[in-house]
Scaffold this motif. Structure first.
Motif, PDB file in Angstrom:
ATOM      1  N   VAL A 154       0.843  -1.199   0.000  1.00  0.00           N
ATOM      2  CA  VAL A 154       0.000   0.000   0.000  1.00  0.00           C
ATOM      3  C   VAL A 154       0.876   1.247   0.000  1.00  0.00           C
ATOM      4  CG1 VAL A 154      -1.711   1.322   1.300  1.00  0.00           C
ATOM      5  CG2 VAL A 154      -1.918  -1.157   1.159  1.00  0.00           C
ATOM      6  N   GLU A 155       1.877   1.273   0.895  1.00  0.00           N
ATOM      7  CA  GLU A 155       2.774   2.424   0.971  1.00  0.00           C
ATOM      8  C   GLU A 155       3.641   2.545  -0.290  1.00  0.00           C
ATOM      9  OE1 GLU A 155       5.103   2.463   4.507  1.00  0.00           O
ATOM     10  OE2 GLU A 155       3.376   2.313   5.841  1.00  0.00           O
ATOM     11  N   ALA A 156       4.038   1.401  -0.854  1.00  0.00           N
ATOM     12  CA  ALA A 156       4.870   1.425  -2.056  1.00  0.00           C
ATOM     13  C   ALA A 156       4.143   2.121  -3.206  1.00  0.00           C
ATOM     14  CB  ALA A 156       5.257   0.008  -2.455  1.00  0.00           C
ATOM     15  N   ARG A 185       0.368  -5.291  -5.723  1.00  0.00           N
ATOM     16  CA  ARG A 185      -0.727  -4.601  -5.037  1.00  0.00           C
ATOM     17  C   ARG A 185      -2.030  -4.762  -5.818  1.00  0.00           C
ATOM     18  NH1 ARG A 185      -3.699  -3.595  -0.911  1.00  0.00           N
ATOM     19  NH2 ARG A 185      -4.825  -1.603  -1.015  1.00  0.00           N
ATOM     20  N   MET A 186      -1.956  -4.778  -7.136  1.00  0.00           N
ATOM     21  CA  MET A 186      -3.151  -4.998  -7.949  1.00  0.00           C
ATOM     22  C   MET A 186      -3.740  -6.378  -7.673  1.00  0.00           C
ATOM     23  SD  MET A 186      -3.540  -4.885 -12.089  1.00  0.00           S
ATOM     24  CE  MET A 186      -2.832  -6.525 -12.226  1.00  0.00           C
ATOM     25  N   VAL A 187      -2.861  -7.377  -7.475  1.00  0.00           N
ATOM     26  CA  VAL A 187      -3.329  -8.723  -7.125  1.00  0.00           C
ATOM     27  C   VAL A 187      -4.073  -8.681  -5.791  1.00  0.00           C
ATOM     28  CG1 VAL A 187      -2.590 -11.051  -6.471  1.00  0.00           C
ATOM     29  CG2 VAL A 187      -1.553  -9.921  -8.451  1.00  0.00           C
ATOM     30  N   GLU A 188      -3.515  -7.956  -4.825  1.00  0.00           N
ATOM     31  CA  GLU A 188      -4.176  -7.854  -3.521  1.00  0.00           C
ATOM     32  C   GLU A 188      -5.576  -7.262  -3.647  1.00  0.00           C
ATOM     33  OE1 GLU A 188      -0.761  -7.440  -0.101  1.00  0.00           O
ATOM     34  OE2 GLU A 188      -1.531  -5.573  -0.971  1.00  0.00           O
ATOM     35  N   VAL A 189      -5.690  -6.139  -4.371  1.00  0.00           N
ATOM     36  CA  VAL A 189      -6.972  -5.439  -4.476  1.00  0.00           C
ATOM     37  C   VAL A 189      -7.986  -6.264  -5.275  1.00  0.00           C
ATOM     38  CG1 VAL A 189      -8.099  -3.398  -5.452  1.00  0.00           C
ATOM     39  CG2 VAL A 189      -5.954  -3.158  -4.195  1.00  0.00           C
ATOM     40  N   GLN A 193      -7.093 -10.458  -1.162  1.00  0.00           N
ATOM     41  CA  GLN A 193      -6.211 -11.180  -0.253  1.00  0.00           C
ATOM     42  C   GLN A 193      -4.852 -10.495  -0.181  1.00  0.00           C
ATOM     43  OE1 GLN A 193      -6.686 -15.041  -2.545  1.00  0.00           O
ATOM     44  NE2 GLN A 193      -6.736 -15.864  -0.457  1.00  0.00           N
ATOM     45  N   PRO A 194      -4.177 -10.514   0.992  1.00  0.00           N
ATOM     46  CA  PRO A 194      -2.778 -10.082   1.042  1.00  0.00           C
ATOM     47  C   PRO A 194      -1.957 -10.903   0.055  1.00  0.00           C
ATOM     48  CG  PRO A 194      -3.658 -10.371   3.254  1.00  0.00           C
ATOM     49  CD  PRO A 194      -4.685 -10.929   2.310  1.00  0.00           C
ATOM     50  N   PHE A 195      -0.901 -10.297  -0.474  1.00  0.00           N
ATOM     51  CA  PHE A 195      -0.162 -10.944  -1.557  1.00  0.00           C
ATOM     52  C   PHE A 195       0.408 -12.288  -1.133  1.00  0.00           C
ATOM     53  CE2 PHE A 195       3.611 -11.112  -4.519  1.00  0.00           C
ATOM     54  CZ  PHE A 195       2.860 -11.371  -5.653  1.00  0.00           C
ATOM     55  N   ASP A 196       0.980 -12.376   0.075  1.00  0.00           N
ATOM     56  CA  ASP A 196       1.521 -13.658   0.532  1.00  0.00           C
ATOM     57  C   ASP A 196       0.412 -14.702   0.640  1.00  0.00           C
ATOM     58  OD1 ASP A 196       3.601 -15.430   1.665  1.00  0.00           O
ATOM     59  OD2 ASP A 196       2.436 -15.237   3.503  1.00  0.00           O
TER      60      ASP A 196
END
Length: 475
Positions: A154-156, A185-189, A193-196
């Motif tokens: 998110v910060e990145a 980050r696009m995968v997360e959104v 899910q969190p990327f990991d």
């Protein structure tokens, strides 16, 4: 046209898979061990892990040497794979493409509205351009390392709001880590899910990669996954310099787990037990070069081996460890190497080069000159700088007496300031040598430790002489 290319590649891969099903050349574990052991003895490499696959079979997976914390490296030791992580991020995105939730040629902002830059052209950046590194983003306009480092994806992404592009999207290839941080980050959104967590559920878990995970920053690396610098041939354990890397370089994996990953890449998206993580067309698309660069695809580099055979690969470089993965489509082999020494030594790629020569039955590349010899010369120059500095301080009174006044002395003192200026700005000079890549001062110290010791000693010696001469002039 792009779909025709992908379809053609799928057909070729299917043909190659049939070829790979034929008996492989006789390469056994003893021969692989011999290559790795010989390199480790010659170079003084403290620890490495190696895996070789053929078709859907693991040929060899093993660890050698020790971690910085003293444990034996085994086939299950998690090690940093650095920028090899980009191929995992690319696959995660491509899985979303397969399910229809993402379109490769749609604007990134459609799926990630929080992605914004000061440059209006950023709205034109497509998902594909992130993965093939043609987005127009660059270290020259957005420093990846020397800016304050984020602690999350998110910060990145938020940190890019004031940045500009170096080129129009889709017109120029440039390696830039934040491309893959935006993609992660696009995968997360998109997935929620969190990327990991996404990788665990959709990649690591289905392939049985139980040793693998992804982390945000260098401080999240476990002590055993840090690495070494080599000084005078002696491996010195050190923590990785501070940096953010999730999406672009945050994956930890083992030789055992990388075997499953390589098999999936060479087996049309199916792991060792037949579980599919992607379609054959998706895997082929990931291995197909972009229209801008014929040497980079979607998270993979494209080239040839020393014998001229096709090579699909990606290297990974941290400042205390390196990694390398390679697919040899013509023979069906895959290999991965992780080494716990930094990018100044490129040990993972060097071992991989020797293993490819073994697999292709070609001459082994020669080992370069030992860096211990370079270190020895630089350390002798450190001693010389100390002696010259002491001599200059001792003779400062005579220097002042022999001068022609304080005003005329100033130009004669200016050369003593040059080492200080170079010491303070050395990271910018190194960045230019690395074709505009962003490098921090501490990273240069990790890259060239004995040279930086020489530069620091010369700087202190010159400052001592400068102060002594100024005092002498004042008297």
């Amino acid at each position: 046209m792009r779909m025709l290319i992908v379809s053609g590649v799928v057909a070729v891969m299917t043909s190659l898979t049939s070829t790979a099903a034929t008996p492989a050349p006789a390469v056994d574990s003893a021969a692989i061990d011999a290559v790795v052991d010989e390199y480790r003895r010659a170079i003084g490499l403290p620890g490495t892990a190696v895996v070789i696959t053929h078709g859907n079979t693991e040929v060899h997976a093993a660890g050698y040497g020790r971690t910085p914390t003293g444990e034996h490296v085994t086939e299950h030791t998690p090690m940093a794979v650095a920028s090899v992580s980009k191929s995992f991020t690319a696959l995660a995105v491509m899985q979303l493409v397969e399910t229809g939730r993402v379109n490769l040629d749609q604007s990134v902002q459609v799926y990630l509205p929080e992605f914004a830059m000061a440059d209006p052209r950023a709205t034109e950046i497509t998902v594909r351009q992130l993965l093939d590194q043609t987005s127009g983003m660059s270290d020259t306009t957005f420093p990846a390392f020397s800016r304050p480092q984020p602690s999350s994806l998110v910060e990145a992404v938020a940190g890019m709001r004031g940045a500009r592009l170096a080129a129009d999207p889709g017109t120029q290839w440039e390696y830039h880590n934040p491309n893959f941080q935006v993609a992660a980050r696009m995968v997360e959104v998109t997935s929620g899910q969190p990327f990991d967590e996404y990788l665990q559920e959709h990649v690591f878990g289905p392939l049985g990669m139980t040793d693998s995970r992804t982390v945000d920053t260098a401080r999240d690396l476990p002590p055993s996954a840090h690495g070494h610098l080599r000084i005078l041939g002696v491996a010195v354990p050190l923590p990785e310099p501070p940096a953010f890397g999730n999406g672009s370089g945050g994956v930890l994996s083992s030789a055992h787990d990388m075997a499953a990953w390589l098999i999936a890449q060479n087996n049309q998206g199916r792991g060792p037990d037949g579980t599919s993580i992607a379609s054959a067309a998706t895997v082929a698309a990931m291995h197909t070069p972009s229209t801008v660069s014929d040497s980079y695809a979607l998270g993979w580099s494209i080239g040839t081996t020393a014998s001229g055979a096709p090579l699909i690969a990606h290297s990974g470089d941290l400042f205390t460890s390196t990694a390398y993965q390679a697919l040899l489509p013509a023979s069906g082999y895959g290999l991965a190497v992780m080494a716990n020494t930094g990018l100044a030594y490129a040990d993972a790629a060097a071992i991989a080069e020797r293993l490819i020569a073994l697999l292709e039955n070609t001459p082994t590349p020669p080992t370069g000159p030992p860096l211990a010899m370079v270190d020895s010369v630089l350390l002798l120059l450190v001693l010389a700088a100390v002696l010259l500095g002491g001599f200059g301080v001792h003779r400062s009174g005579r220097w002042a007496a022999a001068g022609t006044g304080r005003l005329r002395a100033a130009p004669r003192l200016l050369p003593l300031v040059v080492p200080l200026v170079l010491f303070a700005t050395i990271h910018r000079a190194v960045g230019l040598l690395y074709r505009g890549r962003d490098v921090t001062w501490i990273q240069v110290t990790y890259l060239y430790p004995t040279f930086m010791l020489l530069l620091a000693t010369a700087t202190l010696a010159c400052i001592a002489v400068l102060v002594a001469r100024l005092i002498a002039l004042a008297r």
